[in-house]
Design a protein around this motif. Structure first.
Motif, PDB file in Angstrom:
ATOM      1  N   ASP A 140       3.315  -3.532  -2.779  1.00  0.00           N
ATOM      2  CA  ASP A 140       3.791  -3.744  -4.144  1.00  0.00           C
ATOM      3  C   ASP A 140       2.958  -2.920  -5.128  1.00  0.00           C
ATOM      4  OD1 ASP A 140       5.761  -5.412  -3.371  1.00  0.00           O
ATOM      5  OD2 ASP A 140       4.712  -7.272  -3.868  1.00  0.00           O
ATOM      6  N   HIS A 143      -1.909  -0.570  -5.878  1.00  0.00           N
ATOM      7  CA  HIS A 143      -1.012  -1.229  -4.932  1.00  0.00           C
ATOM      8  C   HIS A 143      -1.731  -2.382  -4.245  1.00  0.00           C
ATOM      9  CE1 HIS A 143       1.972   2.065  -5.095  1.00  0.00           C
ATOM     10  NE2 HIS A 143       0.900   2.847  -5.220  1.00  0.00           N
ATOM     11  N   GLY A 157       5.996  -4.056  -8.995  1.00  0.00           N
ATOM     12  CA  GLY A 157       6.633  -4.834  -7.930  1.00  0.00           C
ATOM     13  C   GLY A 157       7.097  -3.912  -6.819  1.00  0.00           C
ATOM     14  N   ASP A 158       8.340  -4.040  -6.399  1.00  0.00           N
ATOM     15  CA  ASP A 158       8.879  -3.163  -5.352  1.00  0.00           C
ATOM     16  C   ASP A 158       9.745  -2.059  -5.942  1.00  0.00           C
ATOM     17  OD1 ASP A 158      10.996  -4.661  -6.221  1.00  0.00           O
ATOM     18  OD2 ASP A 158      11.822  -5.043  -4.219  1.00  0.00           O
TER      19      ASP A 158
END
Length: 609
Positions: A232, A227, A253-254
Motif C-alpha cells: 500500500d 509504502h 492505498g492501492d
C-alpha cells in the motif's frame, strides 16, 4: 517611519552579531544554531543587565548588601557561560553550568532566609525545566541532581545545627526574601524568553524547511513514495501527477498498485516485501498505466516504463506507523525505447554481416560456375582442331561459352546496379514509352527459357494502356527479372501470366505464376539481397538472389510500389505499380496514395542493405 526602519536595522544587526557568536560546529544545522543563539542571547542579556544595573544601584543606594551582591554576581555569571558556549560549542556543558550556578544562588538565598522553610526553594523547580531546553536527558539529570543537592545540603545544615544568622547579620528578612523572589522571577523570565525564542526559531526553520521540501517535491521529476510491507502507498509527492496523471489522494492505498501492469504486479509486491523483510536495497522496472482507466483513441490504455529504487526505512526514519519502504520512481520510457533501438540495430548489424557472408558465397558460386564453363569449353576448342570436332559439337561449345558469358555479365550487371541503387548513384533517363511494347519484348525474350522448362507464358497487356513515365531500360530490367523468376520457380506444365491495367495515375503490371508459392512468414524477406527461399522443394535454383532486390530498388526510384501475394502450392503474384505519363484530365476517378520517391527509395535501400 524612520524609527521603524531603525528598529528593524538594529534587530538585523543584533541577529548578525548573535549568529557570529555561534560556534561553527552548530552553524551547519539551522535547528541547532537556533538553540545556541537563544542560549547565548538570554545569558548575555542577563550579564549585560547586571553590569548595567550595578552602577545605578550603587549610585542610588550608596552601598550593596551580600544578598544583593550574590544576585548581581549570579546574573553577571551568565555572561562567561555564554562566551564558553560560543568558544566551545558544547551546549550540554553550558546548560549544566547554568543550572549549577542558579542552584547555588537559590541554595544560598534559601540558607540565609529560613533554610528549608525559605520561599526561595520554590525556584529550584525551574532548574530541570530550564535544562529541558538542551534536549538532553543527561543535562536534565545533572540539573535535577544539582537542585536536589541544594536541598540535601540545607537539610544537613539544619540537622547539624548550623546557624545562618552569622551570615545574615542585620539584613532585613523582607529585603532578602524580595531579592530571592526577584531573582527567581528574573531567571524564570530568561527561561521563558529562551523558550519563546527557540520556539520562534523552530517555527521559522520548520517553515523554511517545509517550503524547501515543497519546492523540491513540486519540481522534481522523480516521485518519492512511502509504502507498507504489503504494497500500500502511504505517501506520494505531487510529481506523481506529471508522471502518471494521478493525484496524491488517488495514489494512496492501492491506487498506485492498480496502475501497475497486471503482468508486473507480482514483481512489484515481491520487491516491496523483500526490501521490508530483508532490509536490502532493490530496484524494479515495471509498466504503469498513465491517464484515466478508460482506453484512449487507439482502444488500448497508455503505459509507461518506470524504474523504482526501494530501500528500507530505519526505526529513526519512521514517519508513519505502517511505513516500511521508501521508493524513488522515475520514467524510463525513453531509455527502454533506446534499448529496443539498440537491440534492433544489433539485429540489423548481424543481418548485414550475414548478408556479407551470403554475398561472398553466392557471388563466388555465381562467378565461378560460368567461368569454369568458359574456361573448360574453350580449352576443349584449343586442344582439338576444327577438323577433329564435328561442326554441331563446335557450335554447342560456342553456345555454352556464349551463354556462360551472358550469365556472368548478368551477375556483374546486377551487382553493379544494386551497388548504384544503394549508394544513390543510379541515374534514370525518364521518358514516356508504351508499356505494351516494352513488356511484349521482355516476354518474347523469355519464351525460349519458358519452353525449355515446359512452362506456358500468357501475354495479357492491352495496347490502350497509357504511356509509362520512366527509364525504359530500367523498366525492361524490372519486367525481365520478374518473368525470369516466375518461370524459374514454376514446375513443368505450369503457366506464367503477364498482365497490366490502368489504376488512376498509375499502371499496374502483374506477373502471376502457378509455381510452388511462398509461405506467408517468408514474404517479408523477399527482396533481401542474396536470399533465396526454397519453399519446401529440395533443390536450390540458380541465381544470385539479387533479382527482386534490383526490382524493388528500381521501382522505388520511379516512386512506385511492389506488392507480393503468394500461397504455398498455388502460386505467386508480383504487382508493380509505375507512374503513367498521362494528362490529369485522363486520370481515373479512383484515388491512389503512394509513397514519395525519396521515401520509397529509402525504404528500398533499407531492405537491400
Amino acid at each position: 517611519m524612520h524609527s521603524i526602519e531603525f528598529i528593524a536595522s538594529a534587530g538585523a544587526s543584533a541577529a548578525r552579531f548573535l549568529d557570529g557568536l555561534v560556534h561553527p560546529c552548530a552553524a551547519a544545522d539551522s535547528m541547532t544554531r537556533g538553540r545556541h543563539r537563544a542560549f547565548i542571547a538570554a545569558n548575555l542579556t542577563a550579564g549585560a543587565f547586571a553590569l548595567f544595573a550595578l552602577p545605578l544601584h550603587l549610585a542610588f543606594t550608596g552601598g550593596i548588601s551580600l544578598p544583593q551582591a550574590l544576585a548581581f554576581a549570579w546574573l553577571a555569571g551568565q555572561m562567561p557561560i555564554a562566551m564558553y558556549l560560543s568558544y566551545s560549542g558544547k551546549l550540554e556543558t553550558a546548560h549544566a553550568l547554568s543550572a549549577a550556578l542558579f542552584s547555588c544562588f537559590i541554595g544560598w538565598m534559601a540558607f540565609v532566609t529560613g533554610g528549608l522553610d525559605s520561599v526561595a526553594l520554590v525556584w529550584l523547580a525551574i532548574v530541570p525545566l530550564e535544562a529541558a531546553l538542551s534536549r538532553s536527558r543527561k543535562v536534565i539529570a545533572l540539573a535535577t541532581i544539582s537542585a536536589a543537592t541544594v536541598v540535601v545540603l540545607l537539610l544537613l545544615a539544619r540537622d547539624s545545627g548550623v546557624d545562618a544568622g552569622a551570615f545574615a547579620a542585620d539584613w532585613a528578612s523582607d529585603q532578602v526574601r524580595t531579592l530571592a523572589i526577584l531573582g527567581g522571577l528574573l531567571y524564570a523570565l530568561l527561561v521563558a524568553f529562551r523558550v519563546e525564542w527557540s520556539g520562534a526559531d523552530a517555527e521559522v526553520i520548520a517553515s523554511e524547511r517545509e517550503a524547501r521540501y515543497r519546492l523540491v517535491a513540486d519540481n522534481v521529476s522523480d516521485v518519492i513514495t512511502l509504502h507498507s510491507q504489503d504494497g500500500d502507498t502511504l505517501f506520494a509527492t505531487p510529481s506523481i501527477r506529471s508522471l502518471l496523471d494521478l493525484s496524491v489522494n488517488e495514489a494512496t492505498g492501492d491506487g498506485l498498485f492498480q496502475r501497475v501492469h497486471v503482468a508486473d504486479r507480482p514483481g512489484f509486491l515481491t520487491t516491496l516485501n523483500d526490501v521490508a523483510r530483508l532490509k536490502a536495497t532493490k530496484s524494479l522496472q515495471f509498466r504503469a498505466r498513465r491517464g484515466p482507466s478508460k482506453p484512449g483513441e487507439s482502444g488500448q490504455p497508455s503505459y509507461v516504463w518506470l524504474e523504482m529504487r526501494c530501500r528500507p526505512l530505519g526505526y529513526q526514519e519512521i514517519v508513519d506507523g505502517e511505513a516500511a519502504v521508501v521508493a524513488v520512481t522515475r520514467d524510463i520510457t525513453r531509455y527502454k525505447a533506446h534499448e529496443e533501438e539498440l537491440e534492433e540495430a544489433q539485429i540489423e548489424a548481424e543481418a548485414a554481416s550475414a548478408a556479407k557472408t551470403r554475398f561472398l558465397a553466392n557471388v563466388s558460386h555465381e562467378l565461378r560456375t560460368p567461368l569454369n564453363a568458359i574456361i573448360g569449353f574453350s580449352d576443349i576448342l584449343r586442344q582439338f582442331t576444327p577438323a577433329q570436332l564435328p561442326p554441331e559439337r563446335q557450335r554447342e561449345y560456342v553456345d555454352l561459352i556464349h551463354d556462360s558469358g551472358q550469365h556472368l555479365l548478368q551477375v556483374v550487371n546486377d551487382i553493379l546496379d544494386m551497388s548504384k541503387i544503394e549508394t544513390g548513384n543510379f541515374e534514370l533517363c525518364v521518358e514516356p514509352f508504351l508499356p505494351a511494347r516494352c513488356i511484349g519484348e521482355c516476354v518474347d525474350m523469355m519464351r525460349q527459357q519458358a519452353a525449355n522448362r515446359e512452362v506456358t507464358v500468357h501475354f495479357d497487356v492491352p495496347e490502350s494502356l497509357p504511356e509509362l513515365n520512366g527509364d525504359r531500360r530500367a523498366c525492361k530490367q524490372i519486367f525481365i527479372n520478374l518473368i525470369s523468376n516466375a518461370i524459374k520457380f514454376t514446375r513443368s506444365g505450369g503457366s506464367v501470366t503477364v498482365g497490366a491495367k490502368r489504376h488512376g495515375a498509375w499502371v499496374d503490371v502483374q506477373v502471376r505464376d502457378t509455381g510452388v508459392g511462398i509461405a506467408s512468414e517468408d514474404l517479408a524477406r523477399l527482396g533481401t539481397p542474396f536470399l533465396q527461399i526454397d519453399s519446401g522443394y529440395d533443390r536450390r535454383h540458380e541465381g544470385t538472389g539479387l533479382g527482386l532486390s534490383v526490382v524493388k530498388g528500381l521501382v522505388a526510384l520511379h516512386g512506385g510500389e511492389v506488392h507480393f501475394e503468394s500461397t504455398v502450392g498455388v502460386g505467386t503474384c508480383v504487382s508493380v505499380r509505375l507512374p503513367a505519363h498521362a494528362p490529369i484530365a485522363d486520370v481515373c476517378e479512383t484515388p491512389v496514395t503512394v509513397a514519395p520517391v525519396e521515401k520509397a527509395a529509402r525504404n528500398a535501400n533499407t531492405m537491400v542493405a
